[in-house]
Design an enzyme around this catalytic site. Sequence first.
Site, PDB file in Angstrom:
ATOM      1  N   SER A 164       0.846  -1.189   0.000  1.00 42.59           N
ATOM      2  CA  SER A 164       0.000   0.000   0.000  1.00 42.59           C
ATOM      3  C   SER A 164       0.879   1.235   0.000  1.00 42.59           C
ATOM      4  O   SER A 164       2.054   1.174   0.375  1.00 42.59           O
ATOM      5  CB  SER A 164      -0.887   0.007   1.257  1.00 42.59           C
ATOM      6  N   TYR A 177      -3.071  -1.325  10.308  1.00 40.71           N
ATOM      7  CA  TYR A 177      -2.977  -1.517   8.855  1.00 40.71           C
ATOM      8  C   TYR A 177      -1.637  -1.004   8.334  1.00 40.71           C
ATOM      9  O   TYR A 177      -0.922  -1.702   7.597  1.00 40.71           O
ATOM     10  CB  TYR A 177      -4.128  -0.783   8.175  1.00 40.71           C
TER      11      TYR A 177
END
Length: 319
Positions: A164, A177
């Site tokens: 990401s 996350y």
Amino acid sequence: MICEIIGVLLVIIVLKWFKRRFKLKDIQGRCVFITGCDSGFGKLLAYRLDMLGVHVFAGCFTTKALEDYRNTSNTIKVIALDVTDVKSIEKAYQVVRTNLPENTGLWALVNNAGTMGHFGPVTWLSEEDYQRPLSVNLFGMIRMVRVFLPLVLKSRGRIINMTSGSGKIAATNVGPYTISKFAAEAYSDTLRRELYKSGVSVHIIEPGCFKTGFTDMPVITKTISSNFEKLDDELKDFYGLGYADKINTVFKDTIQTFESPKLHKVVDAYEHAITARYPLIRYVVGFDSNTLIFLNTYFPEWIMDFLAYATSPTPKGQI
């Protein structure tokens, strides 16, 4: 300094353009395993590769997804898969190995499965709140590689890992996350360097904010409010009773500003990593991801700190 940066960017752009021109001529018939095919990028990629003539093994977590594939495709081989469970991964390995053509390995292993985990400041979260995103986003990737690597080695193929933009920049209020994605970046870099002489290449997808269902505002609102209620009285007093609502407002504004419906851009990056003769090491996808990674790479860290500070609510105790 500015001229040097511009020069480097021009070289990168030219190299990327050159690499994107050449595709493998014999991609049809090659075999690819994709995790996290229940929805989003994984599902779109499975159908995209199937249309290209690739033999797709689609790993799905939910029973509904398994049934949907069986009702809509006769060519995609759907497999029950929980990347947090080694036994489930080993069963999937046996299914794949049994269904591979003789003397054929996997051309690509795509570690797409992921989860957001808990929301809210890291000071609100317990150790348990980090376990699910780490188990899926990091250890799920590690487990998959450990089990499936022999099949990828057999074809001198590719491993494509989903990280990401938040794996390069520490985003606030999504600590579990972000931490899992930073770790996935480090694992992918280490894996790539260690497998270099084996002929297996490792590639990383770094998307920004896309409309995949990860950013479900009712879920975010409920989670943040619930985590605030678990705090002791001193911390509640420090942050203030309206702090959770302020975070939810920031999330809502951020999602509305940056969330892109153009999921095909990430699928295009996946496809290139699988089918290109000269795939890139990294694919940064999305305006937000490209902008933030550029700032984080070429500008002082205090600028990123300032941006995070400017867009975050102020606790009552700091006013």
